[in-house]
Design an enzyme around this catalytic site. Structure first.
Site, PDB file in Angstrom:
ATOM      1  N   GLU A 106     -18.190  74.341 -25.821  1.00  6.88           N
ATOM      2  CA  GLU A 106     -17.669  73.732 -24.658  1.00  6.88           C
ATOM      3  C   GLU A 106     -16.336  73.979 -24.361  1.00  6.88           C
ATOM      4  O   GLU A 106     -15.561  74.598 -25.035  1.00  6.88           O
ATOM      5  CB  GLU A 106     -17.501  72.156 -25.581  1.00  6.88           C
ATOM      6  CG  GLU A 106     -16.804  71.086 -24.906  1.00  6.88           C
ATOM      7  CD  GLU A 106     -17.524  70.553 -23.505  1.00  6.88           C
ATOM      8  OE1 GLU A 106     -17.769  71.164 -22.847  1.00  6.88           O
ATOM      9  OE2 GLU A 106     -17.642  69.099 -23.387  1.00  6.88           O
ATOM     10  N   ASP A 107     -15.829  73.567 -23.305  1.00  7.62           N
ATOM     11  CA  ASP A 107     -14.345  73.987 -22.851  1.00  7.62           C
ATOM     12  C   ASP A 107     -13.312  73.273 -23.627  1.00  7.62           C
ATOM     13  O   ASP A 107     -12.329  73.833 -24.213  1.00  7.62           O
ATOM     14  CB  ASP A 107     -14.424  73.735 -21.344  1.00  7.62           C
ATOM     15  CG  ASP A 107     -14.568  72.323 -20.672  1.00  7.62           C
ATOM     16  OD1 ASP A 107     -15.051  71.741 -21.658  1.00  7.62           O
ATOM     17  OD2 ASP A 107     -14.584  72.258 -19.645  1.00  7.62           O
ATOM     18  N   ASP A 110     -11.811  66.452 -26.132  1.00  9.51           N
ATOM     19  CA  ASP A 110     -10.875  65.279 -25.575  1.00  9.51           C
ATOM     20  C   ASP A 110     -11.146  64.291 -26.404  1.00  9.51           C
ATOM     21  O   ASP A 110     -10.744  63.912 -27.746  1.00  9.51           O
ATOM     22  CB  ASP A 110     -10.979  65.291 -24.226  1.00  9.51           C
ATOM     23  CG  ASP A 110      -9.878  64.456 -23.433  1.00  9.51           C
ATOM     24  OD1 ASP A 110      -8.620  64.406 -24.082  1.00  9.51           O
ATOM     25  OD2 ASP A 110     -10.086  63.754 -22.557  1.00  9.51           O
ATOM     26  N   PHE A 159      -3.147  67.889 -18.921  1.00  8.13           N
ATOM     27  CA  PHE A 159      -4.215  68.160 -18.030  1.00  8.13           C
ATOM     28  C   PHE A 159      -4.025  69.529 -17.571  1.00  8.13           C
ATOM     29  O   PHE A 159      -3.395  70.243 -17.106  1.00  8.13           O
ATOM     30  CB  PHE A 159      -4.354  67.344 -16.759  1.00  8.13           C
ATOM     31  CG  PHE A 159      -5.892  67.336 -16.090  1.00  8.13           C
ATOM     32  CD1 PHE A 159      -6.827  66.427 -16.447  1.00  8.13           C
ATOM     33  CD2 PHE A 159      -5.908  68.232 -14.998  1.00  8.13           C
ATOM     34  CE1 PHE A 159      -7.800  66.539 -15.789  1.00  8.13           C
ATOM     35  CE2 PHE A 159      -7.318  68.540 -14.502  1.00  8.13           C
ATOM     36  CZ  PHE A 159      -8.048  67.263 -15.041  1.00  8.13           C
ATOM     37  N   ARG A 172     -11.417  76.842 -11.400  1.00 10.69           N
ATOM     38  CA  ARG A 172     -12.317  77.349 -12.532  1.00 10.69           C
ATOM     39  C   ARG A 172     -12.045  78.717 -12.604  1.00 10.69           C
ATOM     40  O   ARG A 172     -12.094  79.361 -13.705  1.00 10.69           O
ATOM     41  CB  ARG A 172     -13.684  76.975 -12.217  1.00 10.69           C
ATOM     42  CG  ARG A 172     -14.109  75.495 -12.240  1.00 10.69           C
ATOM     43  CD  ARG A 172     -15.401  75.316 -12.222  1.00 10.69           C
ATOM     44  NE  ARG A 172     -15.885  73.922 -11.998  1.00 10.69           N
ATOM     45  CZ  ARG A 172     -15.985  72.954 -13.119  1.00 10.69           C
ATOM     46  NH1 ARG A 172     -15.548  73.371 -14.254  1.00 10.69           N
ATOM     47  NH2 ARG A 172     -16.357  71.984 -12.524  1.00 10.69           N
TER      48      ARG A 172
HETATM   49  P1  5GP Z   1     -14.397  64.091 -24.060  1.00 16.31           P
HETATM   50  O1  5GP Z   1     -16.008  63.508 -23.967  1.00 16.31           O
HETATM   51  O2  5GP Z   1     -14.146  64.848 -25.352  1.00 16.31           O
HETATM   52  O3  5GP Z   1     -13.443  62.998 -23.699  1.00 16.31           O
HETATM   53  O4  5GP Z   1     -14.342  65.039 -22.730  1.00 16.31           O
HETATM   54  C1  5GP Z   1     -14.607  66.303 -22.553  1.00 16.31           C
HETATM   55  C2  5GP Z   1     -14.807  66.817 -21.001  1.00 16.31           C
HETATM   56  O5  5GP Z   1     -13.694  66.220 -20.357  1.00 16.31           O
HETATM   57  C3  5GP Z   1     -14.390  68.209 -21.087  1.00 16.31           C
HETATM   58  O6  5GP Z   1     -15.728  68.976 -21.140  1.00 16.31           O
HETATM   59  C4  5GP Z   1     -13.788  68.135 -19.529  1.00 16.31           C
HETATM   60  O7  5GP Z   1     -14.923  68.258 -18.623  1.00 16.31           O
HETATM   61  C5  5GP Z   1     -12.950  67.174 -19.608  1.00 16.31           C
HETATM   62  N1  5GP Z   1     -11.679  67.201 -19.856  1.00 16.31           N
HETATM   63  C6  5GP Z   1     -10.903  66.654 -20.692  1.00 16.31           C
HETATM   64  N2  5GP Z   1      -9.696  67.042 -20.679  1.00 16.31           N
HETATM   65  C7  5GP Z   1      -9.698  67.745 -19.637  1.00 16.31           C
HETATM   66  C8  5GP Z   1      -8.596  68.637 -19.159  1.00 16.31           C
HETATM   67  O8  5GP Z   1      -7.283  68.695 -19.672  1.00 16.31           O
HETATM   68  N3  5GP Z   1      -8.751  69.364 -18.238  1.00 16.31           N
HETATM   69  C9  5GP Z   1      -9.940  69.345 -17.488  1.00 16.31           C
HETATM   70  N4  5GP Z   1     -10.115  70.167 -16.626  1.00 16.31           N
HETATM   71  N5  5GP Z   1     -11.061  68.628 -18.108  1.00 16.31           N
HETATM   72  C10 5GP Z   1     -10.745  67.891 -18.856  1.00 16.31           C
END
Ligand code: 5GP
Length: 185
Positions: A106-107, A110, A159, A172
């Site tokens: 995963e990138d 969050d 962000f 990207r």
């Molecule tokens: P979670 O489900 O953990 O809240 O969110 C994960 C997803 O939210 C990540 O895979 C990504 O797509 C998006 N996301 C969360 N924080 C960021 C951020 O700082 N930048 C970007 N581009 N996407 C984010």
């Protein structure tokens, strides 16, 4: 024009990705693994990480998106994005994960919602092991108790874009990871 500030340089990223690859190689020595990339943000990380893993490995991809009223990217940037907790599967994995060593790639971790859902989904396949590799982690944002097994960098609640991460599908292809200030237009 949106102002970007470099948070992690390409050299820092490459060094850390090499360390993560070495760690995975040690942990699964003599075994096979499946790397499951979460579309689309993990594509660049997966491509680099995979080449640092000296094991028998295959790839798969899974797609997930949030239901409902995700705000427009500009609002998301200003106010943050608080998920409603509902996600839908847009692409399932192609192969069975039964009795396999699965590493979800995963990138960014969050709130933890996406990976909590994905973990549940993949555990239903009865893998031998299920681990999470996340390049970035924003622990201050966590809503569900979830930890990555292989985490690249812990970052503040900003962000970020680049190295696979987007803002309205752009950026990207940046090699560095950059912050978009929340007050940018
Ligand atoms: P979670 O489900 O953990 O809240 O969110 C994960 C997803 O939210 C990540 O895979 C990504 O797509 C998006 N996301 C969360 N924080 C960021 C951020 O700082 N930048 C970007 N581009 N996407 C984010």
């Amino acid at each position: 024009m949106t102002e970007l500030k470099v948070l992690l340089t390409r050299d820092q990223i490459q060094r850390r990705v090499a360390e993560l690859g070495a760690e995975i190689t040690r942990d699964f020595a003599g075994q096979s693994i499946i790397l499951v990339g979460v579309l689309k943000g993990s594509a660049v990380f997966l491509a680099d990480l995979a080449r640092q893993i000296k094991l028998d490995a295959t790839f798969d991809f899974i797609g997930i998106s949030s239901y409902g009223n995700r705000p427009h990217p500009t609002q998301e940037l200003k106010n943050g994005w608080d998920s409603t907790g509902e996600v839908k599967l847009t692409k399932d994995v192609d192969q069975t994960m039964k009795d396999k060593n699965v590493i979800v790639v995963e990138d960014i971790l969050d709130t933890g919602l996406t990976l909590t859902v994905l973990k549940k989904l993949l555990l239903a396949h009865q893998p031998k092991t299920l681990k999470i590799a996340a390049l970035l982690d924003k622990p201050s944002r966590r809503k569900l108790p979830l930890q990555g097994d292989y985490v690249g960098f812990t970052i503040p609640d900003e962000f970020v874009v680049g190295y696979g991460l987007d803002y309205a599908e752009r950026y990207r292809n940046l090699s560095d990871i950059c912050v978009i200030p929340r007050n940018s237009s």
